[in-house]
Design a protein around this motif. Structure first.
Motif, mmCIF file in Angstrom:
data_model
loop_
_atom_site.group_PDB
_atom_site.id
_atom_site.type_symbol
_atom_site.label_atom_id
_atom_site.label_comp_id
_atom_site.label_asym_id
_atom_site.label_seq_id
_atom_site.Cartn_x
_atom_site.Cartn_y
_atom_site.Cartn_z
ATOM 1 N N LYS A 127 -46.885 97.777 2.055
ATOM 2 C CA LYS A 127 -47.025 98.914 2.854
ATOM 3 C C LYS A 127 -48.173 99.732 2.185
ATOM 4 O O LYS A 127 -49.193 100.136 2.885
ATOM 5 N N ALA A 128 -48.197 99.840 0.782
ATOM 6 C CA ALA A 128 -49.503 100.334 0.097
ATOM 7 C C ALA A 128 -50.576 99.979 0.381
ATOM 8 O O ALA A 128 -51.749 100.436 0.327
ATOM 9 N N ASN A 129 -50.462 98.496 0.357
ATOM 10 C CA ASN A 129 -51.956 97.767 0.534
ATOM 11 C C ASN A 129 -52.144 97.582 1.959
ATOM 12 O O ASN A 129 -53.411 97.096 2.401
ATOM 13 N N LYS A 130 -51.226 97.793 3.080
ATOM 14 C CA LYS A 130 -51.305 97.731 4.258
ATOM 15 C C LYS A 130 -51.891 96.293 4.886
ATOM 16 O O LYS A 130 -52.572 96.151 5.838
ATOM 17 N N ALA A 131 -51.108 95.501 4.115
ATOM 18 C CA ALA A 131 -51.178 94.030 4.443
ATOM 19 C C ALA A 131 -50.400 93.109 3.884
ATOM 20 O O ALA A 131 -49.598 93.542 2.889
ATOM 21 N N GLY A 132 -49.994 91.955 4.423
ATOM 22 C CA GLY A 132 -48.951 91.047 3.877
ATOM 23 C C GLY A 132 -48.563 90.348 4.794
ATOM 24 O O GLY A 132 -48.633 90.441 6.061
ATOM 25 N N ALA A 133 -47.918 89.036 4.283
ATOM 26 C CA ALA A 133 -47.475 88.156 5.267
ATOM 27 C C ALA A 133 -45.969 87.799 4.640
ATOM 28 O O ALA A 133 -46.095 87.355 3.345
ATOM 29 N N ILE A 134 -45.181 87.737 5.787
ATOM 30 C CA ILE A 134 -43.662 87.282 4.966
ATOM 31 C C ILE A 134 -43.254 86.228 5.871
ATOM 32 O O ILE A 134 -43.217 86.233 7.173
ATOM 33 N N LEU A 135 -42.700 85.220 5.339
ATOM 34 C CA LEU A 135 -42.145 84.056 5.970
ATOM 35 C C LEU A 135 -40.713 83.734 5.662
ATOM 36 O O LEU A 135 -40.100 83.687 4.365
ATOM 37 N N ASN A 136 -39.634 83.669 6.546
ATOM 38 C CA ASN A 136 -38.336 83.489 6.168
ATOM 39 C C ASN A 136 -38.162 82.084 6.731
ATOM 40 O O ASN A 136 -38.409 81.714 7.820
ATOM 41 N N VAL A 137 -37.582 81.173 5.652
ATOM 42 C CA VAL A 137 -37.275 79.889 6.081
ATOM 43 C C VAL A 137 -35.757 79.862 6.789
ATOM 44 O O VAL A 137 -34.651 79.863 5.960
ATOM 45 N N ALA A 138 -35.783 79.806 8.129
ATOM 46 C CA ALA A 138 -34.415 79.888 8.581
ATOM 47 C C ALA A 138 -34.076 78.424 8.968
ATOM 48 O O ALA A 138 -34.115 77.842 8.221
ATOM 49 N N SER A 139 -33.746 78.070 10.317
ATOM 50 C CA SER A 139 -33.088 76.634 10.492
ATOM 51 C C SER A 139 -32.974 76.477 11.868
ATOM 52 O O SER A 139 -32.757 77.503 12.615
ATOM 53 N N THR A 140 -32.987 75.252 12.298
ATOM 54 C CA THR A 140 -32.411 74.863 13.700
ATOM 55 C C THR A 140 -31.243 75.619 14.120
ATOM 56 O O THR A 140 -30.609 75.675 14.989
ATOM 57 N N ALA A 141 -30.316 75.364 12.892
ATOM 58 C CA ALA A 141 -28.828 75.723 13.143
ATOM 59 C C ALA A 141 -28.784 77.161 13.589
ATOM 60 O O ALA A 141 -27.732 77.538 14.196
ATOM 61 N N GLY A 142 -29.822 78.109 13.455
ATOM 62 C CA GLY A 142 -29.727 79.466 14.028
ATOM 63 C C GLY A 142 -30.055 79.300 15.433
ATOM 64 O O GLY A 142 -29.982 80.614 15.946
ATOM 65 N N VAL A 143 -30.682 78.308 15.809
ATOM 66 C CA VAL A 143 -30.727 78.231 17.242
ATOM 67 C C VAL A 143 -29.943 77.328 18.193
ATOM 68 O O VAL A 143 -29.327 77.583 19.283
#
Length: 248
Positions: A127-143
């Motif tokens: 937030k302080a940098n006003k930039a960033g990318a977050i990636l969550n490794v989920a699963s087909t199990a959640g779909v």
């Protein structure tokens, strides 16, 4: 060199899909902190990769451990651009009412609470940098949930929903949040998903995947690289299935 000049944390980065993501990020120019409870594995991979790769021991289920991880990354890199929440566990296939409370708690802590803890300690920096990318490794199990893995399925469904909620809230600040949904692959969790690792069980499992093969660490690395790169600057809140058609 799509990630040149970027810095990243990959939890559960010493093996499996996490190691595939780490290798791809490093190959594309990123400096990577390999965060894993298995510190020896993390150190070995960091030494192999060079290019500023670092190893950091972390228990993603514990607040004080994640706090140390965040501090170590910011101290080492100065600025953190990418966070990959990859660490995950499952329980053995069993009837939903037969799963022990200890196994349920472990799935909850590692697969769900960890996403909250990394956000708590690293989103303020982004937030302080006003930039960033977050990636969550989920699963087909959640779909497309598989029977006898109910609480694991639920944890990954939670992660997908958390991804979308985080994306909506953080988009105006310049932070993107996405997820990838792999099908099972050659990782330490494969035997857990199948119950037993036999040619017959593998054939049965593969029969549910139209492309006829498991997800690989390289598949995950390629998808993660795109979603965390500037090429995906207009992509947020997506749960990308990297599953050979499993969820069709």
């Amino acid at each position: 060199m799509r990630l040149e000049g970027k810095s990243a944390i990959v939890t559960g980065g010493a093996s499996g899909f996490g190691a595939g993501i780490v290798r791809k990020f490093a190959a594309e120019g990123a400096r990577v902190m390999i965060a894993d409870i298995n510190i020896e594995g993390a150190k070995a991979l960091a030494a192999e990769l060079g290019n500023g790769a670092l190893a950091q021991q972390v228990d993603v289920s514990r607040d004080e451990s994640v706090s140390r991880l965040a501090a170590a990354a910011i101290m080492a890199f100065g600025k953190l651009d990418i966070l990959v929440n990859n660490a995950g566990v499952s329980h053995q296939p069993a009837a939903l009412d037969d799963i022990s409370e200890a196994d349920f708690d472990r799935v909850f802590l590692v697969n769900m609470k960890s996403v909250y803890l990394t956000a708590r300690h690293l989103v303020p920096h982004m937030k302080a940098n006003k930039a960033g990318a977050i990636l969550n490794v989920a699963s087909t199990a959640g779909v497309s949930p598989r029977p006898r893995l109910s609480w694991y399925n639920a944890s990954k469904g939670w992660m997908i929903n958390a991804t979308k909620s985080m994306a909506v809230e953080l988009a105006p600040i310049g932070i993107r949040v996405n997820a990838i949904n792999p099908v099972a692959g050659e990782t330490p969790l494969l035997k857990t998903f199948m119950g037993e690792d036999t040619p017959e069980m593998r054939a049965k499992f593969l029969s549910t995947i139209p492309m006829g093969r498991f997800s690989t660490p390289e598949d995950m690395g390629n998808a993660a690289c795109y979603l965390c790169s500037d090429e995906a600057s207009m992509v947020t809140g997506v749960a990308m299935e990297v599953d050979g058609g499993r969820c069709i």
